[in-house]
Design a protein around this motif. Structure first.
Motif, short mmCIF file in Angstrom:
data_model
loop_
_atom_site.label_atom_id
_atom_site.label_comp_id
_atom_site.label_asym_id
_atom_site.label_seq_id
_atom_site.Cartn_x
_atom_site.Cartn_y
_atom_site.Cartn_z
N HIS A 199 0.14 2.77 13.69
CA HIS A 199 -0.50 3.98 13.14
C HIS A 199 -0.56 5.11 14.17
O HIS A 199 -0.17 6.24 13.87
CB HIS A 199 -1.92 3.66 12.64
CG HIS A 199 -1.94 2.84 11.39
ND1 HIS A 199 -3.11 2.51 10.73
CD2 HIS A 199 -0.95 2.26 10.67
CE1 HIS A 199 -2.84 1.78 9.67
NE2 HIS A 199 -1.53 1.60 9.62
N LYS B 90 -5.96 3.37 6.93
CA LYS B 90 -7.02 2.78 7.73
C LYS B 90 -6.54 1.44 8.26
O LYS B 90 -5.71 0.81 7.58
CB LYS B 90 -8.33 2.64 6.97
CG LYS B 90 -8.27 2.05 5.55
CD LYS B 90 -7.64 0.71 5.26
CE LYS B 90 -8.17 -0.53 5.90
NZ LYS B 90 -7.50 -1.76 5.36
N ASN C 292 -10.11 5.47 1.03
CA ASN C 292 -10.24 5.78 -0.39
C ASN C 292 -11.64 5.56 -0.94
O ASN C 292 -12.01 6.17 -1.93
CB ASN C 292 -9.21 4.98 -1.21
CG ASN C 292 -9.01 3.58 -0.71
OD1 ASN C 292 -8.36 3.38 0.30
ND2 ASN C 292 -9.58 2.61 -1.40
N LYS D 9 14.05 -3.18 1.70
CA LYS D 9 12.81 -2.86 0.98
C LYS D 9 12.73 -1.36 0.74
O LYS D 9 12.40 -0.89 -0.36
CB LYS D 9 11.62 -3.33 1.82
CG LYS D 9 10.30 -3.35 1.09
CD LYS D 9 9.15 -3.62 2.03
CE LYS D 9 8.66 -5.03 1.99
NZ LYS D 9 7.45 -5.24 2.80
N CYS E 27 0.83 -1.21 0.00
CA CYS E 27 0.00 0.00 0.00
C CYS E 27 0.87 1.26 0.00
O CYS E 27 0.54 2.26 -0.66
CB CYS E 27 -0.92 -0.05 1.22
SG CYS E 27 -2.12 1.27 1.27
N ASN F 21 -1.05 -1.89 11.46
CA ASN F 21 -1.99 -1.02 12.19
C ASN F 21 -1.50 -0.61 13.58
O ASN F 21 -1.77 0.50 14.04
CB ASN F 21 -3.34 -1.71 12.34
CG ASN F 21 -3.91 -2.15 11.00
OD1 ASN F 21 -3.48 -1.67 9.96
ND2 ASN F 21 -4.87 -3.07 11.01
N TRP G 221 0.99 -10.40 9.14
CA TRP G 221 0.70 -9.58 10.32
C TRP G 221 -0.79 -9.21 10.39
O TRP G 221 -1.31 -8.93 11.47
CB TRP G 221 1.57 -8.31 10.34
CG TRP G 221 1.28 -7.31 9.25
CD1 TRP G 221 1.95 -7.16 8.07
CD2 TRP G 221 0.23 -6.32 9.24
NE1 TRP G 221 1.37 -6.15 7.32
CE2 TRP G 221 0.32 -5.61 8.01
CE3 TRP G 221 -0.78 -5.97 10.13
CZ2 TRP G 221 -0.55 -4.59 7.66
CZ3 TRP G 221 -1.66 -4.94 9.77
CH2 TRP G 221 -1.53 -4.27 8.55
N ASP H 125 11.38 2.23 6.04
CA ASP H 125 10.69 0.98 6.33
C ASP H 125 11.57 0.22 7.31
O ASP H 125 12.81 0.32 7.26
CB ASP H 125 10.48 0.15 5.05
CG ASP H 125 9.50 -1.00 5.26
OD1 ASP H 125 8.34 -0.88 4.82
OD2 ASP H 125 9.88 -2.02 5.90
N1 LIG Z 1 -6.80 1.78 1.88
C1 LIG Z 1 -6.58 0.61 1.31
O1 LIG Z 1 -7.24 0.22 0.34
C2 LIG Z 1 -5.50 -0.28 1.86
C3 LIG Z 1 -5.07 -1.40 1.15
C4 LIG Z 1 -4.03 -2.17 1.67
C5 LIG Z 1 -3.49 -1.86 2.89
N2 LIG Z 1 -3.95 -0.77 3.58
C6 LIG Z 1 -3.39 -0.41 4.88
O2 LIG Z 1 -2.01 -0.04 4.71
C7 LIG Z 1 -1.25 -0.49 5.82
C8 LIG Z 1 -0.09 -1.34 5.32
O3 LIG Z 1 -0.64 -2.44 4.61
P1 LIG Z 1 0.20 -3.18 3.44
O4 LIG Z 1 -0.78 -3.97 2.68
O5 LIG Z 1 1.04 -2.19 2.73
O6 LIG Z 1 1.08 -4.14 4.33
P2 LIG Z 1 2.56 -4.64 4.02
O7 LIG Z 1 2.83 -5.73 4.97
O8 LIG Z 1 2.72 -4.87 2.55
O9 LIG Z 1 3.47 -3.37 4.38
C9 LIG Z 1 3.70 -2.93 5.67
C10 LIG Z 1 5.11 -2.40 5.70
O10 LIG Z 1 5.38 -1.81 6.97
C11 LIG Z 1 6.71 -2.14 7.29
N3 LIG Z 1 6.95 -1.95 8.72
C12 LIG Z 1 6.80 -2.83 9.73
N4 LIG Z 1 7.18 -2.26 10.89
C13 LIG Z 1 7.55 -0.99 10.59
C14 LIG Z 1 8.06 0.10 11.36
N5 LIG Z 1 8.26 -0.02 12.66
N6 LIG Z 1 8.33 1.25 10.72
C15 LIG Z 1 8.19 1.36 9.38
N7 LIG Z 1 7.72 0.36 8.60
C16 LIG Z 1 7.41 -0.80 9.20
C17 LIG Z 1 6.91 -3.56 6.80
O11 LIG Z 1 8.28 -3.89 6.65
C18 LIG Z 1 6.17 -3.50 5.48
O12 LIG Z 1 7.03 -3.11 4.42
C19 LIG Z 1 -2.21 -1.24 6.74
O13 LIG Z 1 -2.64 -0.38 7.75
C20 LIG Z 1 -3.39 -1.58 5.85
O14 LIG Z 1 -4.61 -1.64 6.55
C21 LIG Z 1 -4.92 0.01 3.08
#
Ligand SMILES: NC(=O)c1ccc[n+]([C@@H]2O[C@H](COP(=O)([O-])OP(=O)(O)OC[C@H]3O[C@@H](n4cnc5c(N)ncnc54)[C@H](O)[C@@H]3O)[C@@H](O)[C@H]2O)c1
Length: 363
Positions: free
Chosen positions: A81, A99, A127, A43, A15, A78, A168, A38
């Motif tokens: 956040h 979110k 979104n 990454k 995301c 989450n 996670w 990150d």
């Molecule tokens: N609005 C949407 O449509 C939508 C879609 C997907 C995900 N999301 C939200 O986005 C967020 C991330 O989801 P995702 O799908 O990208 O997950 P993901 O697992 O692909 O990415 C999460 C990232 O956070 C990193 N991370 C972990 N601990 C961290 C820290 N302490 N500091 C910085 N980075 C850290 C991880 O290494 C990973 O790269 C979630 O809250 C999810 O609910 C929203």
């Protein structure tokens, strides 16, 4: 506000890169990509290289300490956040947080308090509020075509969203919950947004994890496909959340959100019942129902969902910052959403209706 706004991304997963970075990049006349962080530094480096971001930080504190950065996106698991959003506000940044805003209503309220102290803006990345269809629906409701909305139904049901299992997302201490907090925040939020976001009054709900954790088979799933993914990691959230919420206005909302359930296919829906008309959005297709010239009529608008993932939302947040406007998806609404989510988990645990206390501080 003159000149380009400098932007930093915290959380470079799917995301973070494909929604946040991709959409901020499109507005290069107004935005300068400045830095990423990150927890997985390799990454972050790869994302920075692919997207031509000049700086990779070693911690989010380092990114927040860069006083030239104006906006940050928080796109982490989450659980992070609220702490990162609050730290960013303290560092004087505007925050675009994914979110769910937080793990619970208390943390969401902490974000509202920090935002009010900082004078900066926070927008929750919902979104689905920003699509052409949702904005059409909002205008339709606000113009009074439905009359008084007294009941709604909403849901996002997946047959096998198994890619979440073993990540996670399925670890409650990282995510706060399963499909309710992941998918539910989108469609429950959109429903309440269209209804004018009344405060919640009470919730009666059940959460099940029968598919991931069938009681008779110990922790081994009956589902081969699911079991394969659960085996990769922890699983302690629900497969499905269902229930009924009552709002302070007297209106009610029935809901169901699942990652896994034996249904025909994945589907999203939202229905509003009003005294003068009805509204439905099924898998993105809008219909309205009412009476005209003594007969029942169905209305099919020309509106299409043409927003792009995150583009409208990001465009709007940039405008809010440049022109000092209030974001269309404010954290104050998210406090009420999280109160409902807290109550759903609590009701499921107790087997009883949960009455929600009025929140005097969020507005
Ligand atoms: N609005 C949407 O449509 C939508 C879609 C997907 C995900 N999301 C939200 O986005 C967020 C991330 O989801 P995702 O799908 O990208 O997950 P993901 O697992 O692909 O990415 C999460 C990232 O956070 C990193 N991370 C972990 N601990 C961290 C820290 N302490 N500091 C910085 N980075 C850290 C991880 O290494 C990973 O790269 C979630 O809250 C999810 O609910 C929203």
């Amino acid at each position: 506000m003159a000149g380009k706004l400098k932007y930093g991304l915290i959380g470079c997963g799917g995301c973070g890169e494909n929604k946040h970075l991709a959409s901020y990049k499109k507005y290069s006349d107004e935005i300068e990509l400045a830095a990423v962080f990150d927890a997985d530094i390799s990454k972050a480096k790869a994302v920075a290289e692919r997207n031509k971001v000049p700086k990779v930080c070693k911690s989010y504190a380092e990114l927040l300490a860069d006083s030239s950065i104006d906006i940050v996106s928080v796109v982490t698991p989450n659980v992070l956040h609220a702490p990162i959003t609050i730290a960013a506000l303290k560092a004087g940044k505007h925050v675009h947080v994914e979110k769910p805003i937080s793990m619970n209503a208390r943390e969401a309220q902490d974000i509202v308090n920090a935002k009010n102290r900082s004078g900066k803006k926070v927008m929750v990345a919902l979104n689905n509020r920003f699509t052409e269809s949702s904005q059409f629906a909002k205008r339709y409701v606000d113009e009074g075509h439905l009359g008084e909305i007294y009941h709604a139904r909403c849901g996002w049901r997946r047959r096998k969203g198994y890619n979440m299992y073993g990540t996670w997302f399925a670890d409650k201490k990282m995510s706060g919950g399963g499909p309710l907090i992941d998918l539910g925040v989108h469609f429950f939020d959109l429903t309440l947004y269209l209804m004018g976001f009344p405060a919640p009054a009470a919730v009666s709900a059940s959460c099940y994890d029968k598919i991931a954790n069938p009681p008779k088979a110990g922790r081994k799933s009956d589902s081969v496909m699911l079991g394969r993914n659960v085996a990769k990691g922890k699983y302690d959230v629900e497969d499905i959340a269902v229930g009924f919420a009552k709002l302070e206005t007297g209106a009610s909302v029935a809901f169901e959100f699942s990652w896994a359930s034996h249904i025909e296919k994945e589907t999203t829906y939202l229905e509003l019942l009003g005294t003068r008309g009805g509204f439905s959005m099924h898998d993105g297709v809008i219909r309205m129902f009412s009476e005209t010239a003594g007969d029942l009529v169905d209305i099919v608008p020309q509106t299409k969902n043409t927003s792009g993932w995150g583009d409208n939302e990001t465009r709007h947040f940039i405008d809010c910052i440049k022109n000092n406007r209030n974001p269309l998806s404010p954290p104050e609404d998210a406090v009420k959403m999280m109160q409902i989510i807290d109550a759903i988990y609590s009701s499921s645990k107790s087997g009883r209706e949960v009455v929600i206390k009025k929140n005097k501080t969020s507005k």
